[in-house]
Design a protein around this motif. Structure first.
Motif, PDB file in Angstrom:
ATOM      1  N   GLY A 113       0.811  -1.212   0.000  1.00  0.00           N
ATOM      2  CA  GLY A 113       0.000   0.000   0.000  1.00  0.00           C
ATOM      3  C   GLY A 113       0.843   1.259   0.000  1.00  0.00           C
ATOM      4  N   CYS A 114       1.903   1.256   0.807  1.00  0.00           N
ATOM      5  CA  CYS A 114       2.803   2.417   0.835  1.00  0.00           C
ATOM      6  C   CYS A 114       3.500   2.594  -0.513  1.00  0.00           C
ATOM      7  CB  CYS A 114       3.839   2.251   1.946  1.00  0.00           C
ATOM      8  SG  CYS A 114       3.159   2.298   3.620  1.00  0.00           S
ATOM      9  N   ALA A 115       3.932   1.484  -1.126  1.00  0.00           N
ATOM     10  CA  ALA A 115       4.603   1.566  -2.430  1.00  0.00           C
ATOM     11  C   ALA A 115       3.645   2.041  -3.511  1.00  0.00           C
ATOM     12  CB  ALA A 115       5.199   0.212  -2.803  1.00  0.00           C
ATOM     13  N   ALA A 116       2.379   1.626  -3.422  1.00  0.00           N
ATOM     14  CA  ALA A 116       1.397   2.062  -4.407  1.00  0.00           C
ATOM     15  C   ALA A 116       1.188   3.569  -4.348  1.00  0.00           C
ATOM     16  CB  ALA A 116       0.073   1.325  -4.183  1.00  0.00           C
ATOM     17  N   VAL A 117       1.122   4.108  -3.126  1.00  0.00           N
ATOM     18  CA  VAL A 117       0.978   5.559  -2.980  1.00  0.00           C
ATOM     19  C   VAL A 117       2.239   6.275  -3.466  1.00  0.00           C
ATOM     20  CG1 VAL A 117       0.666   7.426  -1.329  1.00  0.00           C
ATOM     21  CG2 VAL A 117      -0.665   5.322  -1.090  1.00  0.00           C
ATOM     22  N   ALA A 118       3.410   5.737  -3.095  1.00  0.00           N
ATOM     23  CA  ALA A 118       4.663   6.356  -3.527  1.00  0.00           C
ATOM     24  C   ALA A 118       4.823   6.319  -5.043  1.00  0.00           C
ATOM     25  CB  ALA A 118       5.847   5.655  -2.860  1.00  0.00           C
ATOM     26  N   ALA A 119       4.234   5.305  -5.698  1.00  0.00           N
ATOM     27  CA  ALA A 119       4.347   5.180  -7.153  1.00  0.00           C
ATOM     28  C   ALA A 119       3.724   6.368  -7.876  1.00  0.00           C
ATOM     29  CB  ALA A 119       3.690   3.883  -7.620  1.00  0.00           C
ATOM     30  N   ILE A 120       2.760   7.021  -7.249  1.00  0.00           N
ATOM     31  CA  ILE A 120       2.128   8.187  -7.870  1.00  0.00           C
ATOM     32  C   ILE A 120       3.160   9.269  -8.156  1.00  0.00           C
ATOM     33  CG2 ILE A 120       0.418  10.009  -7.496  1.00  0.00           C
ATOM     34  CD1 ILE A 120      -1.132   8.002  -5.763  1.00  0.00           C
ATOM     35  N   VAL A 121       4.184   9.343  -7.306  1.00  0.00           N
ATOM     36  CA  VAL A 121       5.262  10.320  -7.503  1.00  0.00           C
ATOM     37  C   VAL A 121       6.452   9.696  -8.220  1.00  0.00           C
ATOM     38  CG1 VAL A 121       6.894  11.858  -6.332  1.00  0.00           C
ATOM     39  CG2 VAL A 121       4.554  11.628  -5.474  1.00  0.00           C
ATOM     40  N   SER A 122       6.814   8.466  -7.819  1.00  0.00           N
ATOM     41  CA  SER A 122       8.053   7.875  -8.321  1.00  0.00           C
ATOM     42  C   SER A 122       7.976   7.504  -9.801  1.00  0.00           C
ATOM     43  CB  SER A 122       8.430   6.645  -7.486  1.00  0.00           C
ATOM     44  OG  SER A 122       7.550   5.566  -7.711  1.00  0.00           O
ATOM     45  N   VAL A 123       6.838   6.988 -10.266  1.00  0.00           N
ATOM     46  CA  VAL A 123       6.741   6.555 -11.669  1.00  0.00           C
ATOM     47  C   VAL A 123       6.920   7.719 -12.633  1.00  0.00           C
ATOM     48  CG1 VAL A 123       5.233   5.530 -13.411  1.00  0.00           C
ATOM     49  CG2 VAL A 123       5.410   4.485 -11.150  1.00  0.00           C
ATOM     50  N   PRO A 124       6.227   8.851 -12.459  1.00  0.00           N
ATOM     51  CA  PRO A 124       6.499   9.982 -13.365  1.00  0.00           C
ATOM     52  C   PRO A 124       7.947  10.467 -13.304  1.00  0.00           C
ATOM     53  CG  PRO A 124       4.426  10.311 -12.213  1.00  0.00           C
ATOM     54  CD  PRO A 124       5.078   9.132 -11.571  1.00  0.00           C
ATOM     55  N   LEU A 125       8.541  10.492 -12.097  1.00  0.00           N
ATOM     56  CA  LEU A 125       9.933  10.937 -11.987  1.00  0.00           C
ATOM     57  C   LEU A 125      10.875   9.980 -12.709  1.00  0.00           C
ATOM     58  CD1 LEU A 125      10.117  12.161  -8.271  1.00  0.00           C
ATOM     59  CD2 LEU A 125      10.046  13.554 -10.346  1.00  0.00           C
ATOM     60  N   MET A 126      10.658   8.675 -12.519  1.00  0.00           N
ATOM     61  CA  MET A 126      11.512   7.700 -13.199  1.00  0.00           C
ATOM     62  C   MET A 126      11.292   7.716 -14.705  1.00  0.00           C
ATOM     63  SD  MET A 126      13.541   6.138 -11.095  1.00  0.00           S
ATOM     64  CE  MET A 126      13.725   7.704 -10.248  1.00  0.00           C
ATOM     65  N   ALA A 127      10.045   7.950 -15.142  1.00  0.00           N
ATOM     66  CA  ALA A 127       9.767   8.045 -16.576  1.00  0.00           C
ATOM     67  C   ALA A 127      10.525   9.230 -17.190  1.00  0.00           C
ATOM     68  CB  ALA A 127       8.266   8.194 -16.816  1.00  0.00           C
ATOM     69  N   ASP A 128      10.564  10.347 -16.476  1.00  0.00           N
ATOM     70  CA  ASP A 128      11.327  11.507 -16.953  1.00  0.00           C
ATOM     71  C   ASP A 128      12.815  11.185 -17.021  1.00  0.00           C
ATOM     72  OD1 ASP A 128       9.057  13.010 -17.226  1.00  0.00           O
ATOM     73  OD2 ASP A 128       9.269  14.048 -15.298  1.00  0.00           O
ATOM     74  N   LEU A 129      13.321  10.481 -16.007  1.00  0.00           N
ATOM     75  CA  LEU A 129      14.743  10.129 -15.988  1.00  0.00           C
ATOM     76  C   LEU A 129      15.088   9.211 -17.155  1.00  0.00           C
ATOM     77  CD1 LEU A 129      17.497  10.154 -14.601  1.00  0.00           C
ATOM     78  CD2 LEU A 129      16.723   8.252 -13.167  1.00  0.00           C
ATOM     79  N   TYR A 130      14.258   8.197 -17.400  1.00  0.00           N
ATOM     80  CA  TYR A 130      14.494   7.276 -18.514  1.00  0.00           C
ATOM     81  C   TYR A 130      14.398   8.007 -19.856  1.00  0.00           C
ATOM     82  CZ  TYR A 130      14.691   2.777 -16.082  1.00  0.00           C
ATOM     83  OH  TYR A 130      15.077   1.697 -15.307  1.00  0.00           O
ATOM     84  N   SER A 131      13.408   8.895 -19.971  1.00  0.00           N
ATOM     85  CA  SER A 131      13.255   9.641 -21.218  1.00  0.00           C
ATOM     86  C   SER A 131      14.490  10.477 -21.513  1.00  0.00           C
ATOM     87  CB  SER A 131      12.015  10.543 -21.145  1.00  0.00           C
ATOM     88  OG  SER A 131      10.837   9.780 -20.999  1.00  0.00           O
ATOM     89  N   SER A 132      15.039  11.120 -20.476  1.00  0.00           N
ATOM     90  CA  SER A 132      16.253  11.919 -20.662  1.00  0.00           C
ATOM     91  C   SER A 132      17.452  11.037 -20.978  1.00  0.00           C
ATOM     92  CB  SER A 132      16.527  12.744 -19.397  1.00  0.00           C
ATOM     93  OG  SER A 132      15.453  13.614 -19.109  1.00  0.00           O
ATOM     94  N   ALA A 133      17.546   9.889 -20.302  1.00  0.00           N
ATOM     95  CA  ALA A 133      18.705   9.019 -20.492  1.00  0.00           C
ATOM     96  C   ALA A 133      18.747   8.391 -21.880  1.00  0.00           C
ATOM     97  CB  ALA A 133      18.712   7.921 -19.418  1.00  0.00           C
ATOM     98  N   PHE A 134      17.568   8.101 -22.450  1.00  0.00           N
ATOM     99  CA  PHE A 134      17.522   7.412 -23.737  1.00  0.00           C
ATOM    100  C   PHE A 134      17.009   8.289 -24.867  1.00  0.00           C
ATOM    101  CE2 PHE A 134      17.234   3.923 -20.617  1.00  0.00           C
ATOM    102  CZ  PHE A 134      18.328   3.175 -21.029  1.00  0.00           C
TER     103      PHE A 134
END
Length: 295
Positions: A113-134
């Protein structure tokens, strides 16, 4: 007329997936103690370590893996699937596996449950990081899409189960057993249907993407190792945390693939292949870890 059967089958499959996940999470909520927030406060150090491991360390490990020279030979679909699964934490099926593999099901639910809530922030941030990296474009993943997915199929039914347990404990005592059996039956039916539907497509993928399967296996082992290192010495806790960090969210990964890569249907097959590798590899590793703890 010719289009009706495929459309009807797709709608039925979507309904079955939603019903299965909702039932699993609702049944879990019925079985959880009402002092979950107190447990989170007492174990805040463990919760924080798991969130860092699942939402940050696993995606960063995949990013480093995909930057290695050996990954140049990967197909675009396999590369994208590995990245998607790495950035999407918190899988509802953790809860069944935690109970079956000697883990702490209630702790798994709290961490998920905690990870699911954190994913709301972490997934967009990681998507931005991957987009920049590749150098990707068009991957503007927002918190709203992630919040809708995890809220609808995980948080909402979990909270509904907790609320019913609090206000109608006698009713819960009567329906909890049958509901658990229903959840198990729906899960088994879903697995069978997925294998029937994707089997003919998975087999060619396995034959031509051996390198991708090997790198997926490496990622699963890395995620399991991260979980084992972040947990405490207690065997059930180590198993639980390893499951939380290694089991990714294929539902969210498939949603993002459908939304942002509709022209690459093979990405979905690669996501399912990653899920299959995770299930097949995590079981023997966790059994070995349990044997080491018993010794």
């Amino acid at each position: 007329m010719s289009l009706y059967p495929p459309v009807a089958m797709a709608q039925a499959s979507t309904l079955l997936v939603s019903a299965t996940l909702f039932t699993i999470m609702f049944a879990l909520g019925l079985g959880l103690p009402g002092d979950g927030l107190r447990v989170v406060r007492q174990r805040w150090g463990l919760v924080l370590r798991v969130l860092v491991g699942s939402c940050l360390l696993v995606p960063l490990a995949a990013l480093l893996l995909l930057k290695l020279p050996v990954s140049v030979a990967l197909s675009p679909a396999a590369r994208l699937a590995i990245g998607l699964m790495a950035v999407c934490p918190s899988a509802p099926l953790i809860l069944r596996k935690a109970g079956n593999q000697g883990g702490d099901r209630q702790l798994a639910a709290l961490l998920q449950g905690c990870a699911a809530v954190a994913a709301i922030v972490s997934v967009p941030l990681m998507a931005d990081l991957y987009s920049s990296a590749f150098g990707l474009s068009g991957w503007d993943v927002g918190p709203a899409e992630v919040a809708l997915q995890v809220g609808r199929v995980q948080i909402l039914p979990l909270l509904a189960g907790l609320a019913l347990r609090r206000w109608e404990p006698q009713l819960v005592g009567r329906i909890q057993g049958p509901l658990d059996r229903l959840a198990n039956g729906l899960l088994l039916l879903l697995i069978v249907l997925v294998l029937i539907k994707t089997g003919p497509l998975l087999l060619p993928f396995v034959g031509r993407e051996l390198l991708a399967l090997a790198l997926m296996a490496v990622m699963v082992l890395v995620a399991l190792a991260i979980g084992l290192l972040l947990a405490g010495p207690q065997p059930r806790e180590r198993t639980t945390v390893a499951l939380v960090t290694s089991m990714r969210n294929p539902g969210l990964a498939l949603l993002l693939a459908t939304t942002y890569a509709p022209s690459q249907p093979s990405v979905k097959i690669a996501v399912l292949a990653y899920l299959l590798v995770t299930v097949l590899l995590s079981l023997p590793v966790l059994r070995w870890q349990q044997g080491q703890g018993a010794a």
